[in-house]
Write a protein that holds these residues in place. Structure first.
Motif: not given
Length: 210
Positions: A5, A7-9, A27, A29, A33-34, A52
């Motif tokens: 997946r 995610e953006r910070v 941005n 990126w 995953d987990d 994050a």
């Protein structure tokens, strides 16, 4: 089937080059995953990126190019996570403007695939905004991470040292617009777009840029 997946910070700081300084939001990126992630462009704030990431392993810190606002937090993040910093060798002079005493750990090469958590990020060398600028394309995610090569509304800036407008146009035309039109474009600053949304404007950008 990819399990990764995205995610953006968003981090804030300053971009400096050729004696000028500008306030910018970047941005950052995370792709993974987990359990593990790749960080694309460690900008400004290692603490925010570490927060994050959480308890996940950082498999690599990939720099789309070496302008200070994209790499200034990379050594601190690497120190805290044990991750390898990847950069294209052609951007080493720019890197040394920010980090004169610390080289990247590994060199990105065109066509290389970086894997993490089911993601397969193919390195596309796309010079123009910077000599060693790269984009990262994952067909399974239907996404290309373009750094500052392509934005919503046009190419990245080419008015400063180490940049060249005809080169960025060639990179976008030959490497990015060849991707499927539905490909999501996740940029170094600002909002996402798609290849299909940007492709019709190429000739307009060329006229505007000359």
């Amino acid at each position: 089937m990819t399990t990764a997946r995205i995610e953006r910070v968003v981090t804030s700081g300053q971009f400096s080059l050729d004696g000028g300084t500008w306030d910018v939001d970047n941005n950052v990126w995370l792709v993974g995953d987990d359990h593990e992630v790749i960080v694309i462009d460690a900008a400004h704030d290692a603490d925010a990126i570490v927060a994050a990431v959480g308890g996940r392993r950082v498999k690599g810190i990939v720099c789309t190019h070496a302008h200070n606002d994209h790499v200034n937090a990379a050594p601190a993040l690497a120190e805290r996570t044990g991750a390898v910093i990847w950069l294209h060798r052609d951007d080493l002079p720019l890197w040394h403007q920010t980090h004169p005493d610390r080289d990247p750990d590994a060199w990105l090469t065109d066509g290389q695939v970086i894997e993490a958590a089911g993601a397969d990020l193919t390195v596309l060398h796309t010079p123009g905004h910077a000599p060693g600028a790269v984009c990262l394309y994952d067909p399974g995610l239907g996404t290309v991470f373009t750094g500052d090569t392509l934005f919503q509304g046009g190419p990245g800036a080419t008015g400063r040292s180490y940049s060249h407008f005809p080169t960025i146009i060639d990179s976008i035309r030959d490497r990015l617009l060849a991707l499927p039109p539905g490909t999501n474009v996740l940029t170094g600053h600002g909002d996402p777009t798609t290849i299909g949304a940007e492709a019709p404007h190429l000739e307009e950008w060329i006229r505007r840029g000359h």
